[in-house]
Scaffold this motif. Sequence first.
Motif, PDB file in Angstrom:
ATOM      1  N   ARG A  29       0.839  -1.213   0.000  1.00 44.30           N
ATOM      2  CA  ARG A  29       0.000   0.000   0.000  1.00 44.30           C
ATOM      3  C   ARG A  29       0.869   1.257   0.000  1.00 44.30           C
ATOM      4  O   ARG A  29       0.545   2.244  -0.647  1.00 44.30           O
ATOM      5  CB  ARG A  29      -0.917  -0.018   1.209  1.00 44.30           C
ATOM      6  N   ALA A  30       1.990   1.212   0.697  1.00 41.90           N
ATOM      7  CA  ALA A  30       2.878   2.372   0.791  1.00 41.90           C
ATOM      8  C   ALA A  30       3.520   2.741  -0.547  1.00 41.90           C
ATOM      9  O   ALA A  30       3.989   3.861  -0.709  1.00 41.90           O
ATOM     10  CB  ALA A  30       3.966   2.107   1.828  1.00 41.90           C
ATOM     11  N   THR A  31       3.530   1.821  -1.517  1.00 43.39           N
ATOM     12  CA  THR A  31       4.142   2.113  -2.821  1.00 43.39           C
ATOM     13  C   THR A  31       3.316   3.101  -3.635  1.00 43.39           C
ATOM     14  O   THR A  31       3.834   3.734  -4.547  1.00 43.39           O
ATOM     15  CB  THR A  31       4.299   0.836  -3.676  1.00 43.39           C
ATOM     16  N   GLY A  32       2.029   3.217  -3.319  1.00 47.61           N
ATOM     17  CA  GLY A  32       1.129   4.028  -4.142  1.00 47.61           C
ATOM     18  C   GLY A  32       0.479   3.212  -5.242  1.00 47.61           C
ATOM     19  O   GLY A  32      -0.424   3.682  -5.917  1.00 47.61           O
ATOM     20  N   GLY A  33       0.943   1.990  -5.437  1.00 47.59           N
ATOM     21  CA  GLY A  33       0.347   1.099  -6.434  1.00 47.59           C
ATOM     22  C   GLY A  33      -0.924   0.481  -5.910  1.00 47.59           C
ATOM     23  O   GLY A  33      -1.089   0.293  -4.699  1.00 47.59           O
ATOM     24  N   ARG A  34      -1.835   0.175  -6.810  1.00 43.61           N
ATOM     25  CA  ARG A  34      -3.073  -0.518  -6.455  1.00 43.61           C
ATOM     26  C   ARG A  34      -3.310  -1.627  -7.461  1.00 43.61           C
ATOM     27  O   ARG A  34      -3.212  -1.407  -8.668  1.00 43.61           O
ATOM     28  CB  ARG A  34      -4.275   0.426  -6.457  1.00 43.61           C
ATOM     29  N   VAL A  35      -3.606  -2.804  -6.957  1.00 44.40           N
ATOM     30  CA  VAL A  35      -3.996  -3.904  -7.839  1.00 44.40           C
ATOM     31  C   VAL A  35      -5.457  -3.656  -8.198  1.00 44.40           C
ATOM     32  O   VAL A  35      -6.315  -3.600  -7.317  1.00 44.40           O
ATOM     33  CB  VAL A  35      -3.814  -5.273  -7.140  1.00 44.40           C
ATOM     34  N   ILE A  36      -5.724  -3.476  -9.489  1.00 47.23           N
ATOM     35  CA  ILE A  36      -7.092  -3.170  -9.905  1.00 47.23           C
ATOM     36  C   ILE A  36      -7.798  -4.356 -10.553  1.00 47.23           C
ATOM     37  O   ILE A  36      -9.010  -4.339 -10.719  1.00 47.23           O
ATOM     38  CB  ILE A  36      -7.148  -1.925 -10.822  1.00 47.23           C
ATOM     39  N   HIS A  37      -7.014  -5.410 -10.904  1.00 46.65           N
ATOM     40  CA  HIS A  37      -7.647  -6.605 -11.454  1.00 46.65           C
ATOM     41  C   HIS A  37      -6.724  -7.805 -11.274  1.00 46.65           C
ATOM     42  O   HIS A  37      -5.517  -7.707 -11.457  1.00 46.65           O
ATOM     43  CB  HIS A  37      -7.946  -6.427 -12.946  1.00 46.65           C
ATOM     44  N   VAL A  38      -7.325  -8.930 -10.910  1.00 46.46           N
ATOM     45  CA  VAL A  38      -6.642 -10.217 -10.884  1.00 46.46           C
ATOM     46  C   VAL A  38      -7.528 -11.180 -11.664  1.00 46.46           C
ATOM     47  O   VAL A  38      -8.728 -11.284 -11.390  1.00 46.46           O
ATOM     48  CB  VAL A  38      -6.437 -10.743  -9.443  1.00 46.46           C
ATOM     49  N   ALA A  69       8.700  -0.230  -6.974  1.00 51.60           N
ATOM     50  CA  ALA A  69       8.078  -0.924  -5.848  1.00 51.60           C
ATOM     51  C   ALA A  69       6.667  -1.422  -6.167  1.00 51.60           C
ATOM     52  O   ALA A  69       6.281  -2.507  -5.730  1.00 51.60           O
ATOM     53  CB  ALA A  69       8.037  -0.009  -4.630  1.00 51.60           C
ATOM     54  N   ALA A  70       5.918  -0.659  -6.947  1.00 52.39           N
ATOM     55  CA  ALA A  70       4.563  -1.076  -7.299  1.00 52.39           C
ATOM     56  C   ALA A  70       4.577  -2.329  -8.173  1.00 52.39           C
ATOM     57  O   ALA A  70       3.623  -3.105  -8.188  1.00 52.39           O
ATOM     58  CB  ALA A  70       3.825   0.055  -8.011  1.00 52.39           C
ATOM     59  N   ALA A  71       5.671  -2.523  -8.904  1.00 54.77           N
ATOM     60  CA  ALA A  71       5.789  -3.671  -9.806  1.00 54.77           C
ATOM     61  C   ALA A  71       6.558  -4.833  -9.182  1.00 54.77           C
ATOM     62  O   ALA A  71       6.496  -5.961  -9.682  1.00 54.77           O
ATOM     63  CB  ALA A  71       6.487  -3.232 -11.087  1.00 54.77           C
ATOM     64  N   ASP A  72       7.271  -4.585  -8.128  1.00 50.76           N
ATOM     65  CA  ASP A  72       8.245  -5.531  -7.586  1.00 50.76           C
ATOM     66  C   ASP A  72       7.731  -6.948  -7.339  1.00 50.76           C
ATOM     67  O   ASP A  72       8.318  -7.897  -7.830  1.00 50.76           O
ATOM     68  CB  ASP A  72       8.862  -4.951  -6.317  1.00 50.76           C
ATOM     69  N   PRO A  73       6.663  -7.173  -6.587  1.00 50.58           N
ATOM     70  CA  PRO A  73       6.342  -8.553  -6.198  1.00 50.58           C
ATOM     71  C   PRO A  73       5.516  -9.348  -7.192  1.00 50.58           C
ATOM     72  O   PRO A  73       5.276 -10.538  -6.978  1.00 50.58           O
ATOM     73  CB  PRO A  73       5.540  -8.350  -4.910  1.00 50.58           C
ATOM     74  N   MET A  74       5.075  -8.741  -8.262  1.00 52.54           N
ATOM     75  CA  MET A  74       4.022  -9.343  -9.073  1.00 52.54           C
ATOM     76  C   MET A  74       4.405 -10.644  -9.779  1.00 52.54           C
ATOM     77  O   MET A  74       3.667 -11.627  -9.723  1.00 52.54           O
ATOM     78  CB  MET A  74       3.494  -8.337 -10.089  1.00 52.54           C
ATOM     79  N   PHE A  75       5.529 -10.686 -10.472  1.00 54.17           N
ATOM     80  CA  PHE A  75       5.881 -11.901 -11.207  1.00 54.17           C
ATOM     81  C   PHE A  75       6.177 -13.059 -10.261  1.00 54.17           C
ATOM     82  O   PHE A  75       5.774 -14.199 -10.518  1.00 54.17           O
ATOM     83  CB  PHE A  75       7.051 -11.654 -12.159  1.00 54.17           C
ATOM     84  N   ALA A  76       6.861 -12.788  -9.160  1.00 50.89           N
ATOM     85  CA  ALA A  76       7.145 -13.849  -8.191  1.00 50.89           C
ATOM     86  C   ALA A  76       5.844 -14.403  -7.619  1.00 50.89           C
ATOM     87  O   ALA A  76       5.682 -15.624  -7.472  1.00 50.89           O
ATOM     88  CB  ALA A  76       8.053 -13.333  -7.082  1.00 50.89           C
ATOM     89  N   MET A  77       4.902 -13.535  -7.302  1.00 52.16           N
ATOM     90  CA  MET A  77       3.625 -13.983  -6.752  1.00 52.16           C
ATOM     91  C   MET A  77       2.849 -14.811  -7.777  1.00 52.16           C
ATOM     92  O   MET A  77       2.337 -15.888  -7.455  1.00 52.16           O
ATOM     93  CB  MET A  77       2.784 -12.785  -6.301  1.00 52.16           C
ATOM     94  N   LEU A  78       2.765 -14.323  -9.012  1.00 50.26           N
ATOM     95  CA  LEU A  78       2.035 -15.065 -10.037  1.00 50.26           C
ATOM     96  C   LEU A  78       2.643 -16.443 -10.267  1.00 50.26           C
ATOM     97  O   LEU A  78       1.921 -17.437 -10.396  1.00 50.26           O
ATOM     98  CB  LEU A  78       2.005 -14.278 -11.355  1.00 50.26           C
ATOM     99  N   LEU A  79       3.953 -16.506 -10.309  1.00 48.81           N
ATOM    100  CA  LEU A  79       4.618 -17.786 -10.520  1.00 48.81           C
ATOM    101  C   LEU A  79       4.391 -18.721  -9.332  1.00 48.81           C
ATOM    102  O   LEU A  79       4.091 -19.909  -9.509  1.00 48.81           O
ATOM    103  CB  LEU A  79       6.114 -17.553 -10.762  1.00 48.81           C
TER     104      LEU A  79
END
Length: 176
Positions: A29-38, A69-79
Motif C-alpha cells: 500500500r505504501a508504494t502508491g500502487g493498487r492492484v485493480i484486477h486479478v 516498488a509497485a511492480a516488484d512482487p508481481m511476477f514472483a507472486m504469479l509464478l
Amino acid sequence: MRPKILDRIPPRFRAALLRIGFNLYPSYRATGGRVIHVSKDLKTIRVMLRHSWRTVNPAGALFGGALYAAADPMFAMLLALQLGDDVIVWDKAGQIRYRRPGRSHLFADFQVTDEDVAVVRKALKEQGETERTFQVVLKDRHGEPHVELEKTVYVATKAYYKAKLEQRGTERGAAG
C-alpha cells in the motif's frame, strides 16, 4: 510458496481476495500502487500507480522508487500461485528503464503464461532450480509507454533449496 490461505478459499473468491490482500498489505500500500484486477485463473494482475503527492518527485514526475516498488512482487507472486507449495520463489534481480516521465496514472499488466509455467516445471524437474526473466511496460491511459521493467525470478524445489543451504552451512563450518 503459495499463500496457504488461498487453499481454504473457494476458487471463485481467490482473485478478489488476492486483489484486496495486496491493496491492504501495508508495505505494498505504501508504494502508491493498487492492484485493480486479478484474473480468475490467477495468471494476470493489472496494477495502477497513481500520480499523487505521495508518489511524485520534486519535478512532478512519478518517483522511480514508487514505479519499481509497485511492480516488484508481481511476477514472483504469479509464478508461486501457479507452481504450488513444493517450491521456493524469490525475486532475484530487476532492471528498470525510464522512457519518459510519468506525469499521470500508469498501468501495467503482469502475466505468467502456461508456457512460462511449463518451462519452469521442466527445469525444476531436470535441475532442481531455475531462473526466469519477465518484462512489463508501464503505460499511461493512452497506451504510451513510460517505463520498461525486467524482473528475474529464482525458483527451486524445496528439497533442492534445503540441500543447497545445508551444503553452504557445511562449507562455512569447514572454513571457520
